[in-house]
Design a protein around this motif. Structure first.
Motif, PDB file in Angstrom:
ATOM      1  N   GLY A 103      -0.637   4.222  -3.554  1.00  0.00           N
ATOM      2  CA  GLY A 103      -1.056   2.622  -4.134  1.00  0.00           C
ATOM      3  C   GLY A 103      -0.087   1.813  -3.812  1.00  0.00           C
ATOM      4  O   GLY A 103       0.067   0.760  -3.422  1.00  0.00           O
ATOM      5  N   LEU A 104       1.210   2.156  -4.117  1.00  0.00           N
ATOM      6  CA  LEU A 104       2.533   1.264  -3.754  1.00  0.00           C
ATOM      7  C   LEU A 104       2.776   1.041  -2.467  1.00  0.00           C
ATOM      8  O   LEU A 104       3.032  -0.257  -2.128  1.00  0.00           O
ATOM      9  N   LEU A 105       2.525   2.194  -1.468  1.00  0.00           N
ATOM     10  CA  LEU A 105       2.677   2.107   0.021  1.00  0.00           C
ATOM     11  C   LEU A 105       1.781   0.807   0.441  1.00  0.00           C
ATOM     12  O   LEU A 105       2.027   0.038   1.129  1.00  0.00           O
ATOM     13  N   CYS A 106       0.615   0.925  -0.179  1.00  0.00           N
ATOM     14  CA  CYS A 106      -0.539  -0.048   0.422  1.00  0.00           C
ATOM     15  C   CYS A 106      -0.149  -1.451   0.049  1.00  0.00           C
ATOM     16  O   CYS A 106      -0.245  -2.085   0.870  1.00  0.00           O
ATOM     17  N   GLY A 107       0.411  -1.561  -1.238  1.00  0.00           N
ATOM     18  CA  GLY A 107       0.824  -2.815  -1.651  1.00  0.00           C
ATOM     19  C   GLY A 107       1.854  -3.304  -0.892  1.00  0.00           C
ATOM     20  O   GLY A 107       2.160  -4.691  -0.443  1.00  0.00           O
ATOM     21  N   ILE A 108       2.875  -2.331  -0.554  1.00  0.00           N
ATOM     22  CA  ILE A 108       4.172  -2.776   0.190  1.00  0.00           C
ATOM     23  C   ILE A 108       3.752  -3.368   1.747  1.00  0.00           C
ATOM     24  O   ILE A 108       4.154  -4.237   2.278  1.00  0.00           O
ATOM     25  N   ILE A 109       2.775  -2.459   2.523  1.00  0.00           N
ATOM     26  CA  ILE A 109       2.173  -2.798   3.715  1.00  0.00           C
ATOM     27  C   ILE A 109       1.442  -4.193   3.749  1.00  0.00           C
ATOM     28  O   ILE A 109       1.790  -5.060   4.436  1.00  0.00           O
ATOM     29  N   LEU A 110       0.398  -4.470   2.783  1.00  0.00           N
ATOM     30  CA  LEU A 110      -0.134  -5.689   2.615  1.00  0.00           C
ATOM     31  C   LEU A 110       0.611  -6.674   2.144  1.00  0.00           C
ATOM     32  O   LEU A 110       0.351  -7.900   2.959  1.00  0.00           O
ATOM     33  N   SER A 111       1.631  -6.715   1.314  1.00  0.00           N
ATOM     34  CA  SER A 111       2.417  -7.773   0.728  1.00  0.00           C
ATOM     35  C   SER A 111       3.351  -7.942   1.944  1.00  0.00           C
ATOM     36  O   SER A 111       3.633  -9.225   2.312  1.00  0.00           O
ATOM     37  N   GLY A 112       4.056  -6.749   2.679  1.00  0.00           N
ATOM     38  CA  GLY A 112       5.052  -7.082   3.614  1.00  0.00           C
ATOM     39  C   GLY A 112       4.402  -7.908   4.820  1.00  0.00           C
ATOM     40  O   GLY A 112       5.120  -8.598   5.432  1.00  0.00           O
ATOM     41  N   GLY A 113       3.104  -7.644   5.288  1.00  0.00           N
ATOM     42  CA  GLY A 113       2.326  -8.211   6.288  1.00  0.00           C
ATOM     43  C   GLY A 113       2.244  -9.605   6.016  1.00  0.00           C
ATOM     44  O   GLY A 113       2.483 -10.497   6.945  1.00  0.00           O
ATOM     45  N   VAL A 114       1.787 -10.165   4.679  1.00  0.00           N
ATOM     46  CA  VAL A 114       1.849 -11.323   4.419  1.00  0.00           C
ATOM     47  C   VAL A 114       3.359 -12.176   4.279  1.00  0.00           C
ATOM     48  O   VAL A 114       3.384 -13.185   4.935  1.00  0.00           O
ATOM     49  N   GLU A 115       4.253 -11.442   4.081  1.00  0.00           N
ATOM     50  CA  GLU A 115       5.598 -12.105   3.834  1.00  0.00           C
ATOM     51  C   GLU A 115       6.294 -12.258   5.253  1.00  0.00           C
ATOM     52  O   GLU A 115       6.609 -13.360   5.853  1.00  0.00           O
ATOM     53  N   VAL A 116       5.968 -11.257   6.145  1.00  0.00           N
ATOM     54  CA  VAL A 116       6.452 -11.370   7.568  1.00  0.00           C
ATOM     55  C   VAL A 116       5.616 -12.494   8.247  1.00  0.00           C
ATOM     56  O   VAL A 116       6.297 -13.184   9.196  1.00  0.00           O
TER      57      VAL A 116
END
Length: 160
Positions: A103-116
């Motif tokens: 769940g943490l990894l999924c959040g990092i990937i999705l949120s990281g995608g938004v931020e990038v």
């Protein structure tokens, strides 16, 4: 809409072939729709700025919160809430309990995608705090939803 229609057709075929359950297909479509809404509202509907904006200091917003600035407290809380629906849906999409770190990894990937994308397209402020808060919210609800999923699964397996 095109992507959503294609995925709907694929999911319907998967359900027909008994490769996924109906609730998995529905959860997958809800997840896709939610992610599209998040990316649209945080990246694609914003006007570009003349330059890229970023804040690379981790937990910079906490300094303001500790000095009584409630605007940043609200922003942190809303960022925590943002990806909670993703964590809620994950166990139902995959038809099993999901560990906290996934769940943490999924959040990092999705949120990281938004931020990038915000950084590259100059449509917002890239900041580590958002990634942290979004990921924590996703992880938190993944843990809760996995517990609920496990309870429901046990209940239905006993009643068969």
């Amino acid at each position: 809409m095109v992507v959503f229609t294609i995925v709907t057709i694929i999911e319907a075929g998967q359900v027909h072939r008994h490769r996924v359950k109906v609730y998995q297909a529905i959860a997958s479509l809800l997840l896709l729709a939610f992610i599209a809404i998040v990316y649209a509202s945080t990246v694609f509907t914003r006007n570009p700025m003349p330059y890229a904006r970023y804040k690379l200091e981790l937990f910079w917003s906490y300094k303001y919160i500790l000095n009584g600035n409630m605007y940043y407290a609200k922003e942190c809380f809303l960022n925590f809430l943002l990806l909670m629906p993703v964590g809620l849906l994950l166990p139902y999409v995959f038809d099993r309990k999901i560990s906290w770190w996934k769940g943490l990894l999924c959040g990092i990937i999705l949120s990281g995608g938004v931020e990038v994308l915000q950084l590259i397209l100059r449509r917002g402020l890239f900041e580590w705090d958002d990634i942290f808060h979004n990921s924590m919210g996703c992880m938190f609800t993944t843990m809760i939803s996995s517990c609920v999923y496990g309870t429901i699964s046990k209940f239905f397996s006993k009643n068969k």
